[in-house]
Design an enzyme around this catalytic site. Sequence first.
Site, PDB file in Angstrom:
ATOM      1  N   HIS A   1      38.573  66.177  34.728  1.00  0.00           N
ATOM      2  CA  HIS A   1      38.707  65.096  33.763  1.00  0.00           C
ATOM      3  C   HIS A   1      37.444  64.971  32.935  1.00  0.00           C
ATOM      4  CE1 HIS A   1      42.114  62.617  35.892  1.00  0.00           C
ATOM      5  NE2 HIS A   1      42.461  63.866  35.597  1.00  0.00           N
TER       6      HIS A   1
ATOM      7  N   TYR B   1      40.759  52.272  34.390  1.00  0.00           N
ATOM      8  CA  TYR B   1      40.153  51.112  35.041  1.00  0.00           C
ATOM      9  C   TYR B   1      40.469  49.898  34.172  1.00  0.00           C
ATOM     10  CZ  TYR B   1      37.236  54.147  38.025  1.00  0.00           C
ATOM     11  OH  TYR B   1      36.786  55.063  38.935  1.00  0.00           O
TER      12      TYR B   1
ATOM     13  N   PRO C   1      34.668  51.072  46.343  1.00  0.00           N
ATOM     14  CA  PRO C   1      35.225  52.302  45.784  1.00  0.00           C
ATOM     15  C   PRO C   1      35.289  52.357  44.259  1.00  0.00           C
ATOM     16  CG  PRO C   1      36.979  50.908  46.611  1.00  0.00           C
ATOM     17  CD  PRO C   1      35.698  50.237  47.000  1.00  0.00           C
TER      18      PRO C   1
ATOM     19  N   LYS D   1      31.967  56.664  44.558  1.00  0.00           N
ATOM     20  CA  LYS D   1      30.692  57.199  45.028  1.00  0.00           C
ATOM     21  C   LYS D   1      30.617  57.477  46.519  1.00  0.00           C
ATOM     22  CE  LYS D   1      29.068  57.479  41.068  1.00  0.00           C
ATOM     23  NZ  LYS D   1      29.175  58.839  40.526  1.00  0.00           N
TER      24      LYS D   1
ATOM     25  N   TYR E   1      28.429  57.991  36.499  1.00  0.00           N
ATOM     26  CA  TYR E   1      29.752  58.286  37.040  1.00  0.00           C
ATOM     27  C   TYR E   1      29.881  59.763  37.402  1.00  0.00           C
ATOM     28  CZ  TYR E   1      34.795  57.613  37.677  1.00  0.00           C
ATOM     29  OH  TYR E   1      36.070  57.533  38.220  1.00  0.00           O
TER      30      TYR E   1
END
Length: 391
Positions: free
Chosen positions: A74, A200, A291, A295, A384
Amino acid sequence: MSIRTRIAIVGAGPAGLLLGRILDTHGIDYVIVERKSLEYTLGRIRAGILEQGSVELLERLGLGERLRREGLEHRGIYLQFAGERHHIDFEKLIGRTVTVYGQQEVVKDLSRAHQAAGTAIYYEAEDVALDGIESERPRVTFRCRGEDVLIEADYVVGTDGFHGVCRPSIPDLEVYDREYPFAWLGVLASVRPSTDELIYALHADGFAMHSMRSMEVSRLYLQVPPDENIDDWPDDRIWEALHRRLGVPGWTLDEGEITDKSITPMRSFVASTMQHGRLFLAGDAAHIVPPTGAKGLNSAIADVAMLGEAIAAGYRGNPEPMSSYSRRALSRQWKTQYFSRWMTAMLHRDDRGDSSEYDYLAQLGQLRYVVESEFAQCSLAEQYTGLPYGL
């Protein structure tokens, strides 16, 4: 039965198995001890996002064939709020990506590699205990298939998770933790993902997320109270909430059979040290993150990448990387803790107190800033996709 080895690894999850593979590349012998069965370790459904550094490490260790074939690379993620969906393009911003590949798939690949190599792994070990971690010959004792086993090693590594025996073996250990006022209701659904990359979403009703495990299996999450009962969430109610929180004009969420659902409380936890005497900690034995930022698994991989190279350096005559392991691992971990807490606070509603509506509107302002500022997006992308290991 008595066994002599250089490294005793307690825990055969991804951290312990991966550390073993790293030690293999340096010709360092080891034994792994695991309380659960092999079937249990292969069946645990956990994290599904690999940082680019995690992917690169697995490939260097010869574990990339199925990952390259089945993993979903991604370029970024979507942030959604106020009925809008915005794409954060990591590759365009910083030239890095992440890969969707479930933790259980990583464990399968590692387990097959260890089986092929004939690694000594003791599954279903009972009454695991540590002794002499401050001596030159620390010991691990346990009972397996009716036989008492003693492992004498140069060093012991605890990769046995939050509820393991290794962290409590460190005297006077301090812990820093935080409980969050919400949990995640997670479901696996047998339906093709309705998105090409993770979504998200912050909604007035709370957080929602659309993830995936493959092109045939979707993974979806809803924010719920931490004391919520999963029996109060029949499938119809779950889909209704997902449609409401994830919906935007011109987009459709496809439904499918829900094959698994559970509620996971959210917490942050860090131990004050990751080494004592001849004992080292890695992964969930030393720290836990919520979560939201993906990580947990990646932090464990980072730990053992640092520790494996430090152990190898020690056997080559350079003790400094081993003596500084905890400092370096915790330095990276606290940055990871910050990012996970930041993502969690930005994307979840906290309805406690009189300021909940103010807080929600401030969150919308924060998200607006992130999607309109390239600098903010670069910071998100850098964290990220994964910080350096500090080897």
